[in-house]
Design a protein around this motif. Sequence first.
Motif, PDB file in Angstrom:
ATOM      1  N   PHE A  75      20.437  -9.942   9.360  1.00 60.29           N
ATOM      2  CA  PHE A  75      19.484  -9.570   8.314  1.00 60.29           C
ATOM      3  C   PHE A  75      18.493 -10.716   8.129  1.00 60.29           C
ATOM      4  O   PHE A  75      18.885 -11.885   8.148  1.00 60.29           O
ATOM      5  CB  PHE A  75      20.176  -9.348   6.963  1.00 60.29           C
ATOM      6  CG  PHE A  75      21.371  -8.430   6.978  1.00 60.29           C
ATOM      7  CD1 PHE A  75      21.572  -7.504   7.990  1.00 60.29           C
ATOM      8  CD2 PHE A  75      22.307  -8.502   5.952  1.00 60.29           C
ATOM      9  CE1 PHE A  75      22.678  -6.662   7.984  1.00 60.29           C
ATOM     10  CE2 PHE A  75      23.411  -7.664   5.923  1.00 60.29           C
ATOM     11  CZ  PHE A  75      23.598  -6.744   6.950  1.00 60.29           C
ATOM     12  N   ILE A  99       7.679 -10.420  11.107  1.00 52.92           N
ATOM     13  CA  ILE A  99       8.876  -9.827  11.710  1.00 52.92           C
ATOM     14  C   ILE A  99       8.921 -10.105  13.205  1.00 52.92           C
ATOM     15  O   ILE A  99       9.988 -10.408  13.764  1.00 52.92           O
ATOM     16  CB  ILE A  99       8.924  -8.313  11.410  1.00 52.92           C
ATOM     17  CG1 ILE A  99       9.087  -8.072   9.907  1.00 52.92           C
ATOM     18  CG2 ILE A  99      10.075  -7.653  12.163  1.00 52.92           C
ATOM     19  CD1 ILE A  99       8.901  -6.630   9.478  1.00 52.92           C
ATOM     20  N   LYS A 110      15.982  -6.764  18.215  1.00 50.78           N
ATOM     21  CA  LYS A 110      16.017  -5.879  17.055  1.00 50.78           C
ATOM     22  C   LYS A 110      16.843  -6.530  15.951  1.00 50.78           C
ATOM     23  O   LYS A 110      17.905  -7.100  16.221  1.00 50.78           O
ATOM     24  CB  LYS A 110      16.603  -4.520  17.419  1.00 50.78           C
ATOM     25  CG  LYS A 110      16.562  -3.492  16.298  1.00 50.78           C
ATOM     26  CD  LYS A 110      16.967  -2.098  16.788  1.00 50.78           C
ATOM     27  CE  LYS A 110      15.899  -1.511  17.687  1.00 50.78           C
ATOM     28  NZ  LYS A 110      16.179  -0.078  18.014  1.00 50.78           N
ATOM     29  N   ILE A 111      16.328  -6.433  14.728  1.00 54.70           N
ATOM     30  CA  ILE A 111      17.037  -6.934  13.558  1.00 54.70           C
ATOM     31  C   ILE A 111      17.712  -5.744  12.889  1.00 54.70           C
ATOM     32  O   ILE A 111      17.198  -4.626  12.918  1.00 54.70           O
ATOM     33  CB  ILE A 111      16.054  -7.639  12.604  1.00 54.70           C
ATOM     34  CG1 ILE A 111      15.467  -8.875  13.307  1.00 54.70           C
ATOM     35  CG2 ILE A 111      16.733  -8.041  11.301  1.00 54.70           C
ATOM     36  CD1 ILE A 111      14.231  -9.419  12.656  1.00 54.70           C
ATOM     37  N   ASP A 112      18.868  -5.961  12.293  1.00 48.41           N
ATOM     38  CA  ASP A 112      19.575  -4.843  11.664  1.00 48.41           C
ATOM     39  C   ASP A 112      18.957  -4.446  10.332  1.00 48.41           C
ATOM     40  O   ASP A 112      18.832  -3.253  10.036  1.00 48.41           O
ATOM     41  CB  ASP A 112      21.058  -5.185  11.505  1.00 48.41           C
ATOM     42  CG  ASP A 112      21.750  -5.274  12.855  1.00 48.41           C
ATOM     43  OD1 ASP A 112      21.860  -4.240  13.525  1.00 48.41           O
ATOM     44  OD2 ASP A 112      22.144  -6.385  13.251  1.00 48.41           O
ATOM     45  N   VAL A 114      15.557  -5.708   7.818  1.00 53.81           N
ATOM     46  CA  VAL A 114      14.479  -6.578   7.342  1.00 53.81           C
ATOM     47  C   VAL A 114      14.241  -6.234   5.878  1.00 53.81           C
ATOM     48  O   VAL A 114      14.116  -5.061   5.516  1.00 53.81           O
ATOM     49  CB  VAL A 114      13.186  -6.400   8.154  1.00 53.81           C
ATOM     50  CG1 VAL A 114      12.063  -7.226   7.523  1.00 53.81           C
ATOM     51  CG2 VAL A 114      13.385  -6.841   9.598  1.00 53.81           C
ATOM     52  N   ARG A 137      10.181  -0.413  11.268  1.00 52.02           N
ATOM     53  CA  ARG A 137      11.312   0.433  11.660  1.00 52.02           C
ATOM     54  C   ARG A 137      10.882   1.450  12.717  1.00 52.02           C
ATOM     55  O   ARG A 137      11.586   1.654  13.718  1.00 52.02           O
ATOM     56  CB  ARG A 137      11.869   1.145  10.422  1.00 52.02           C
ATOM     57  CG  ARG A 137      13.090   2.021  10.690  1.00 52.02           C
ATOM     58  CD  ARG A 137      13.650   2.578   9.399  1.00 52.02           C
ATOM     59  NE  ARG A 137      12.633   3.319   8.652  1.00 52.02           N
ATOM     60  CZ  ARG A 137      12.756   3.670   7.371  1.00 52.02           C
ATOM     61  NH1 ARG A 137      13.841   3.342   6.685  1.00 52.02           N
ATOM     62  NH2 ARG A 137      11.797   4.348   6.765  1.00 52.02           N
ATOM     63  N   TYR A 141      11.460  -2.619  15.537  1.00 50.75           N
ATOM     64  CA  TYR A 141      11.720  -4.025  15.230  1.00 50.75           C
ATOM     65  C   TYR A 141      12.993  -4.183  14.392  1.00 50.75           C
ATOM     66  O   TYR A 141      13.667  -5.205  14.469  1.00 50.75           O
ATOM     67  CB  TYR A 141      10.569  -4.657  14.442  1.00 50.75           C
ATOM     68  CG  TYR A 141       9.226  -4.653  15.108  1.00 50.75           C
ATOM     69  CD1 TYR A 141       9.085  -4.463  16.490  1.00 50.75           C
ATOM     70  CD2 TYR A 141       8.064  -4.852  14.368  1.00 50.75           C
ATOM     71  CE1 TYR A 141       7.843  -4.466  17.092  1.00 50.75           C
ATOM     72  CE2 TYR A 141       6.816  -4.858  14.957  1.00 50.75           C
ATOM     73  CZ  TYR A 141       6.701  -4.659  16.316  1.00 50.75           C
ATOM     74  OH  TYR A 141       5.455  -4.661  16.901  1.00 50.75           O
ATOM     75  N   THR A 142      13.284  -3.193  13.561  1.00 47.68           N
ATOM     76  CA  THR A 142      14.448  -3.249  12.680  1.00 47.68           C
ATOM     77  C   THR A 142      15.081  -1.867  12.598  1.00 47.68           C
ATOM     78  O   THR A 142      14.390  -0.851  12.731  1.00 47.68           O
ATOM     79  CB  THR A 142      14.049  -3.731  11.265  1.00 47.68           C
ATOM     80  OG1 THR A 142      15.224  -3.851  10.452  1.00 47.68           O
ATOM     81  CG2 THR A 142      13.072  -2.781  10.592  1.00 47.68           C
ATOM     82  N   ARG A 143      16.373  -1.846  12.367  1.00 49.39           N
ATOM     83  CA  ARG A 143      17.063  -0.550  12.246  1.00 49.39           C
ATOM     84  C   ARG A 143      16.987  -0.003  10.828  1.00 49.39           C
ATOM     85  O   ARG A 143      16.880   1.196  10.631  1.00 49.39           O
ATOM     86  CB  ARG A 143      18.519  -0.697  12.686  1.00 49.39           C
ATOM     87  CG  ARG A 143      18.660  -1.116  14.151  1.00 49.39           C
ATOM     88  CD  ARG A 143      20.035  -0.806  14.703  1.00 49.39           C
ATOM     89  NE  ARG A 143      21.102  -1.442  13.948  1.00 49.39           N
ATOM     90  CZ  ARG A 143      22.185  -0.801  13.495  1.00 49.39           C
ATOM     91  NH1 ARG A 143      22.327   0.504  13.669  1.00 49.39           N
ATOM     92  NH2 ARG A 143      23.133  -1.457  12.850  1.00 49.39           N
TER      93      ARG A 143
END
Length: 299
Positions: A75, A99, A110-112, A114, A137, A141-143
């Motif tokens: 995170f 990001i 990929k970040i879980d 943000v 998302r 970039y993020t889930r």
Amino acid sequence: MEKRRLGKTDMDVSVLGFGGSEIGYENASRETVAELLNRALDAGLNVIDTAECYHNSEELIGEAVGNRRSEFYLFTKCGHPHGFGERADWSKDSILESIQRSLSRLKTDKIDIVQLHSCSEAVLKNGEAIDALQTARDRGYTRYIGYSGDSHAARFAVETGAFDTLQTSINIADQEAIDLTLPLAREKKMGVIAKRPIANAAWKTGHRPIDSYHHEYFERLRKLHYDFLRDDLEKGISIALRFTLSIPGVHAAIVGTKNPNRWKENARLLEAGPLDQSTFQAIRERWEECAPRTWIGQI
């Protein structure tokens, strides 16, 4: 290590997570961080939380455990590209650029989650910052996306329905969120991450801390005057941490440290299980008795 499903996400998170502010702000060495994080993962933690503004925290984390990326959830937070409180920038372009920098620093594709980092209710109402996270998302970039903050801004963030998770201050000296924010977060099935779960252990020396970051909690705890804080430090930390994790709707508690042995110690303290109802209720009643309305959630 106990794990809990983080709201409506697909993540089963360890109840203890690593907070990355200390390693950045306190200039931890690369060697210390490598030992610290590898021991944390070995102890069963699977959550690492940081932010772009924690100096070089993201870089240190990427270097230390980038090769173990599949073993933990990652995170981070955005909105303060020049340091926390220094010319915050909530524009879409700035957030997306931030990001992308975080992805590079953390050595991941990929970040879980943000999270918007303590922006105001006015910023949230403007909508551009939320749109930026949604775009991140959509671009992969993020889930998931979250809000990290406190008090009425956090309440509004929950009300929007835009966020998957909420990170907010919850501890024996900071209980506003228990009534203001958490009931609605539970209703919306949001994941809840507690920051400052042991109130910075502000009572541990018995004297006003040198670091002003701890002053507010120290003064509150003097007034709350909990009996269990007059015993040994370990007992106080155990009760404080178990209190936070016993609050309905809390899924994980983020703890920062530069001590590689802290993870096994904290995990051992949690072996006692949930806080007994009588102690939990006594802490809540003491808060209701002593806390003025000015004791809002601490950013």
